[in-house]
Design an enzyme around this catalytic site. Structure first.
Site, mmCIF file in Angstrom:
data_model
loop_
_atom_site.group_PDB
_atom_site.id
_atom_site.type_symbol
_atom_site.label_atom_id
_atom_site.label_comp_id
_atom_site.label_asym_id
_atom_site.label_seq_id
_atom_site.Cartn_x
_atom_site.Cartn_y
_atom_site.Cartn_z
ATOM 1 N N ASP A 21 -3.084 6.968 8.473
ATOM 2 C CA ASP A 21 -3.239 6.142 7.242
ATOM 3 C C ASP A 21 -2.901 4.892 7.187
ATOM 4 O O ASP A 21 -2.185 4.171 8.006
ATOM 5 C CB ASP A 21 -1.832 6.978 6.302
ATOM 6 N N ARG A 25 -4.261 -0.739 3.054
ATOM 7 C CA ARG A 25 -3.031 -1.723 2.868
ATOM 8 C C ARG A 25 -3.201 -2.817 3.863
ATOM 9 O O ARG A 25 -2.970 -3.984 3.858
ATOM 10 C CB ARG A 25 -1.686 -1.086 3.096
ATOM 11 N N TRP A 26 -3.923 -2.189 5.104
ATOM 12 C CA TRP A 26 -4.096 -3.277 6.336
ATOM 13 C C TRP A 26 -5.105 -4.315 5.793
ATOM 14 O O TRP A 26 -4.906 -5.507 6.164
ATOM 15 C CB TRP A 26 -4.574 -2.548 7.732
ATOM 16 N N ARG A 34 -11.208 -3.214 1.043
ATOM 17 C CA ARG A 34 -10.526 -1.833 1.670
ATOM 18 C C ARG A 34 -11.419 -1.111 2.788
ATOM 19 O O ARG A 34 -10.942 -0.755 3.789
ATOM 20 C CB ARG A 34 -10.427 -0.502 0.622
ATOM 21 N N ASN A 69 -9.317 12.695 -1.425
ATOM 22 C CA ASN A 69 -9.977 11.418 -1.386
ATOM 23 C C ASN A 69 -11.360 11.454 -2.045
ATOM 24 O O ASN A 69 -11.810 10.424 -2.500
ATOM 25 C CB ASN A 69 -10.215 11.147 -0.051
ATOM 26 N N ARG A 195 4.960 11.784 4.011
ATOM 27 C CA ARG A 195 4.427 13.067 3.670
ATOM 28 C C ARG A 195 3.543 13.756 4.339
ATOM 29 O O ARG A 195 2.801 13.046 5.100
ATOM 30 C CB ARG A 195 3.987 12.894 1.875
ATOM 31 N N SER A 197 0.687 15.371 2.692
ATOM 32 C CA SER A 197 -0.589 15.280 1.978
ATOM 33 C C SER A 197 -1.788 16.265 2.341
ATOM 34 O O SER A 197 -2.966 15.954 2.391
ATOM 35 C CB SER A 197 -1.439 13.823 2.351
ATOM 36 N N GLU A 208 6.803 19.272 15.770
ATOM 37 C CA GLU A 208 7.321 17.892 15.462
ATOM 38 C C GLU A 208 6.939 16.778 14.808
ATOM 39 O O GLU A 208 5.640 16.488 14.915
ATOM 40 C CB GLU A 208 7.926 17.438 17.058
HETATM 41 C C1 IPE Z 1 -4.204 11.452 3.717
HETATM 42 O O1 IPE Z 1 -4.113 10.029 3.407
HETATM 43 C C2 IPE Z 1 -5.347 11.845 3.956
HETATM 44 C C3 IPE Z 1 -6.071 10.913 5.186
HETATM 45 C C4 IPE Z 1 -5.449 10.312 6.148
HETATM 46 C C5 IPE Z 1 -7.490 11.189 5.586
HETATM 47 P P1 IPE Z 1 -3.943 9.597 1.961
HETATM 48 O O2 IPE Z 1 -3.742 8.104 1.711
HETATM 49 O O3 IPE Z 1 -5.166 10.072 1.073
HETATM 50 O O4 IPE Z 1 -2.631 10.455 1.348
HETATM 51 P P2 IPE Z 1 -1.947 9.804 -0.022
HETATM 52 O O5 IPE Z 1 -2.918 10.289 -1.250
HETATM 53 O O6 IPE Z 1 -1.283 8.548 0.160
HETATM 54 O O7 IPE Z 1 -0.677 11.012 0.041
HETATM 55 C C1 IPE Z 2 -6.446 6.253 5.380
HETATM 56 O O1 IPE Z 2 -6.115 5.010 5.127
HETATM 57 C C2 IPE Z 2 -7.848 6.561 5.553
HETATM 58 C C3 IPE Z 2 -8.523 7.607 4.449
HETATM 59 C C4 IPE Z 2 -7.388 8.253 3.722
HETATM 60 C C5 IPE Z 2 -9.622 7.880 4.192
HETATM 61 P P1 IPE Z 2 -6.033 4.635 3.316
HETATM 62 O O2 IPE Z 2 -7.214 4.240 2.722
HETATM 63 O O3 IPE Z 2 -5.211 5.732 2.784
HETATM 64 O O4 IPE Z 2 -5.242 3.481 3.320
HETATM 65 P P2 IPE Z 2 -4.034 3.136 2.427
HETATM 66 O O5 IPE Z 2 -3.055 4.180 2.281
HETATM 67 O O6 IPE Z 2 -4.625 3.040 0.845
HETATM 68 O O7 IPE Z 2 -3.474 2.001 2.774
HETATM 69 MG MG MG Z 3 -3.370 6.330 2.468
#
Ligand code: IPE
Ligand code: IPE
Ligand code: MG
Length: 246
Positions: A21, A25-26, A34, A69, A195, A197, A208
């Site tokens: 995850d 944001r990165w 994104r 997603n 979390r 998710s 763990e």
């Molecule tokens: C969980 O990340 C799914 C994956 C890493 C593929 P999300 O970024 O979608 O999770 P939420 O929505 O913040 O809980």
């Molecule tokens: C995880 O990174 C990748 C997927 C869920 C596909 P995010 O896209 O959720 O990145 P953030 O949480 O918005 O930073």
């Molecule tokens: Mg995310």
């Protein structure tokens, strides 16, 4: 002593699962789109897969795309699916060279045709590999997985294929996408979210949990070593007392 040397090779998690995850944001922190974050995240995937295989971890499961997603903007979903195809094409060689078997869990029928085709090709070409099983969770949702298992078991009971009395945890396991995987020993989530998710709810019953603030594209070998060392310093009691374990 280097971090790598601190890892006890005979006490590794048999099954490591990662919620990758923080790509979005990165990218935002860098003033980029994104999608750039997702592209950069593939480098961490590659390095993590290689490192786990080198260390001797037998099962690595990566959460790549959740059922939730699909609700992201179409542009992002399309880019993620394209990235899946290009990564599969690019990394087949790495999987073959490292004797890694690729498999996938999730509602794979919902993937775009091209992604599904590429995925099944790579799975077919790596199916006899034995060093490590890499499982990609794609269009994966744990509740959906459990719902499907319940439906299938009910169907079998109704048709006298299994007896109601014989339903136990092992039968439930056999009806999950993860039927050929052991329980998760260590679950890592990057990006500071605490979390699950909708990931492997049944399978992490006694895992763990390890949370780090590092965003996925920054997740390096050293970060993985840190997580493993942290895991190795824990006492897994499985309900027993500390005295019983020692
Ligand atoms: C969980 O990340 C799914 C994956 C890493 C593929 P999300 O970024 O979608 O999770 P939420 O929505 O913040 O809980
Ligand atoms: C995880 O990174 C990748 C997927 C869920 C596909 P995010 O896209 O959720 O990145 P953030 O949480 O918005 O930073
Ligand atoms: Mg995310």
């Amino acid at each position: 002593m280097s971090l790598a040397n601190k890892i006890q090779k005979d006490f590794l998690p048999k099954h490591l699962a990662i919620i990758m995850d923080g790509n979005g944001r990165w990218a935002k922190l860098k003033g980029r789109l994104r999608v750039f974050g997702h592209e950069s995240g593939t480098k961490s995937v590659k390095q993590t897969v290689e490192t786990c295989a080198e260390l001797g971890i037998q099962y690595l499961t990566l959460y790549a795309f959740s059922t939730e997603n699909w609700n992201r903007p179409k542009l992002e979903v399309d880019a993620l699916m394209r990235l899946l195809v290009s990564s599969l094409k690019k990394e087949l060689k790495l999987l073959l060279k490292n004797n890694i078997k690729l498999q996938a869990i999730g509602n794979l029928d919902t993937l775009p045709k091209k992604a599904k085709k590429e995925l099944f090709e790579v799975m077919e070409k790596t199916k006899d590999n034995t060093r490590m099983t890499l499982t990609l969770a794609l269009s994966y949702g744990s509740r959906e997985e459990i719902k499907n298992a319940v439906k299938e078991i009910c169907h079998k009971v109704k048709n006298n294929i299994i007896l109601l009395e014989s339903i136990d945890e092992s039968i439930i396991n056999q009806h999950l996408y993860t039927q050929n995987l052991p329980d998760v020993d260590l679950l890592i989530r990057t990006s500071g979210e605490h979390r699950i998710s909708n990931f492997l709810l049944w399978q992490i019953a006694y895992a763990e949990l390890y949370f780090t603030n590092v965003l996925w594209p920054d997740f390096s070998k050293e970060h993985l070593y840190e997580a493993l060392i942290n895991y190795q310093n824990r006492e897994r009691r499985f309900g027993k007392t500390s005295e019983q374990i020692n």
